[in-house]
Design an enzyme around this catalytic site. Structure first.
Site, PDB file in Angstrom:
ATOM      1  NE  ARG A  76      -4.058   1.911   2.178  1.00  0.00           N
ATOM      2  CZ  ARG A  76      -4.456   2.648   3.223  1.00  0.00           C
ATOM      3  NH1 ARG A  76      -3.910   2.455   4.406  1.00  0.00           N
ATOM      4  NH2 ARG A  76      -5.406   3.551   3.067  1.00  0.00           N
TER       5      ARG A  76
ATOM      6  CG  HIS B  82      -1.486   5.438  -0.117  1.00  0.00           C
ATOM      7  ND1 HIS B  82      -2.199   5.924   0.955  1.00  0.00           N
ATOM      8  CD2 HIS B  82      -2.307   4.541  -0.728  1.00  0.00           C
ATOM      9  CE1 HIS B  82      -3.392   5.331   0.991  1.00  0.00           C
ATOM     10  NE2 HIS B  82      -3.474   4.491  -0.015  1.00  0.00           N
TER      11      HIS B  82
ATOM     12  CG  ASN C  10      -1.312   8.801   3.259  1.00  0.00           C
ATOM     13  OD1 ASN C  10      -1.883   7.916   2.619  1.00  0.00           O
ATOM     14  ND2 ASN C  10      -0.457   9.637   2.713  1.00  0.00           N
TER      15      ASN C  10
ATOM     16  CG  HIS D 106      -8.304  -3.546  -1.372  1.00  0.00           C
ATOM     17  ND1 HIS D 106      -9.311  -2.602  -1.403  1.00  0.00           N
ATOM     18  CD2 HIS D 106      -7.153  -2.846  -1.176  1.00  0.00           C
ATOM     19  CE1 HIS D 106      -8.784  -1.397  -1.250  1.00  0.00           C
ATOM     20  NE2 HIS D 106      -7.488  -1.508  -1.113  1.00  0.00           N
TER      21      HIS D 106
END
Ligand code: HEM
Ligand SMILES: *[C@@H]1O[C@H](CO)[C@@H](O)[C@H](O)[C@H]1NC(C)=O
Ligand SMILES: *[C@@H]1O[C@H](CO)[C@@H](O)[C@H](O)[C@H]1NC(C)=O
Ligand SMILES: *[C@@H]1O[C@H](CO)[C@@H](O)[C@H](O)[C@H]1NC(C)=O
Ligand SMILES: *[C@@H]1O[C@H](CO)[C@@H](O)[C@H](O)[C@H]1NC(C)=O
Length: 323
Positions: A67, A71, A99, A198
């Site tokens: 992740r 990001h 975040n 996911h």
């Protein structure tokens, strides 16, 4: 005599230096899989060993590392900006909505960087560490692997406003998700493939609460279980696997769950909600290797988003601070 022959060579030497400089420039002006071949041959071993150790400590670390790369890349490209700490005169991206209280495994990145600084000081960028760690995490949780391109440099700054705008929110519908991905050059198919990330990791009650109390396209027994874990008020930080069945295994259960309306986030179920993503979800749920091939391709594309190259940015000594 001697001095005049040296003089004759001077233009030669100058040209050689120029040529050599050009070669280095060319090498540094694009990402390549062998970028650290001479300058840090142990880079892959060091990152892999540390990722394996981190996953052994806690399997969720693999998800958290994957992740972090996402990001990082969605905000002004893959440039390590997500890793910069706030201080009295600087606000980074860590406190942005997507975040804050959510991103983790920064400690693992610190350990990787410290080991790399010992082996080859000031050579490997933090942005590249995230790209390799993401790849290795997927593989060591049972997923596919790919050749990761390297040569990204680290940003000198960060942009919290951009983090709030460009990282998709879990409340997003399919059109918004599509446009978030389109903004960084990723296709609709890339969106569906990358959402398969996911299949590992966890979300907090606070993030999936709106879905379980407002959405109707959710399996009734699934929603009852979730409501008991995540009441209307409180328990904000209680965790639930994004894939209810195998949150530590990189498989295609994420898509299978969507077919039975068991997506955890509103944005997850949007990928299978009577729109043009449906056939892609059905395909990925049926055919693991089609999902893997599309995921590999999309991860390489995501890793290509606006890197800093050549002499742009810097190589940080500490991923939390620009020099
Ligand atoms: C499509 C749009 C996406 C949205 C709206 C989204 C949103 C979220 C949210 C809300 C969480 C849980 C955060 C929390 O509750 O603290 C999460 C977790 C996660 N996301 Fe996404 N995400 C998206 C795409 C992606 C992509 C493209 C990747 C990687 C390629 C990714 C990897 C992950 C992982 C691995 C976790 C679990 C992290 C952990 O357990 O520490 N996500 N995401
Ligand atoms: C794994 O856990 C041990 C014990 O807490 C810790 O010392 C070590 O730094 C951890 N390693 C990684 C890579 O997270
Ligand atoms: C930060 O990002 C926002 C949104 O993209 C942009 O409008 C703004 O100019 C950026 N700020 C800086 C300092 O680059
Ligand atoms: C999706 O969400 C956006 C922003 O909230 C909204 O403007 C748009 O109308 C929605 N689209 C659909 C098809 O529901
Ligand atoms: C604050 O953080 C920024 C970005 O990492 C850095 O450039 C600056 O030197 C830091 N300031 C202090 C006082 O550490």
């Amino acid at each position: 005599m001697a001095s005049s022959s040296i003089k004759c060579f001077i233009p030669y030497i100058f040209m050689l230096i120029l040529c050599h400089f050009n070669v280095i420039q060319a090498r540094n002006d694009q990402l390549s899989t062998d970028f650290y071949y001479y300058t840090c041959p142990k880079v892959f071993d060091i990152v892999r060993d540390t990722v394996v150790e981190a996953i052994k400590n806690e399997t969720r670390n693999g998800a958290s590392l994957l992740r972090l790369h996402f990001h990082d890349c969605f905000v002004n490209g893959c440039d390590g900006s997500v890793l910069l700490d706030d201080n009295a005169t600087f606000t980074g991206e860590k406190t942005s909505f997507p975040n804050k209280n959510s991103l983790r495994a920064f400690d693992v990145v610190d350990i990787i960087k410290a080991r790399l600084e010992k082996a080859c000081p000031l050579v490997v960028s933090c942005a590249d560490i995230l790209a390799i760690a993401a790849r290795d995490s997927v593989y060591h949780l049972g997923g596919p692997t790919w050749e990761v391109k390297l040569g990204r440099r680290d940003s000198l700054s960060a942009n919290i406003t951009a983090a709030n705008i460009f990282i998709p929110a879990p409340s997003s519908n399919i059109s918004v998700l599509k446009s978030n991905f389109h903004d960084v050059g990723l296709s609709f198919k890339d969106l569906v493939a990358l959402s398969g990330a996911h299949t590992i990791g966890y979300a907090r009650c606070a993030t999936f609460r709106p879905r379980i109390y407002n959405d109707h396209n959710i399996s009734p027994p699934f929603v009852e279980t979730l409501k008991s874990k995540c009441p209307q008020v409180g328990n904000d930080d209680v965790l639930q696997g994004l894939d209810l069945r195998t949150p530590s295994h990189f498989d295609n259960y994420y898509y299978k769950n969507l077919l039975t309306k068991k997506g955890l986030l509103h944005s997850d179920q949007e990928i299978y909600n009577s729109n043009k993503a449906d056939p892609i979800v059905r395909k990925f749920s049926r055919d693991l290797s089609k999902f893997y091939r599309s995921f590999e391709k999309a991860m390489i594309k995501m890793g290509d988003i606006s890197p800093l190259l050549g002499t742009q940015g810097e190589i940080r000594e500490n991923c939390r601070k620009s020099r």
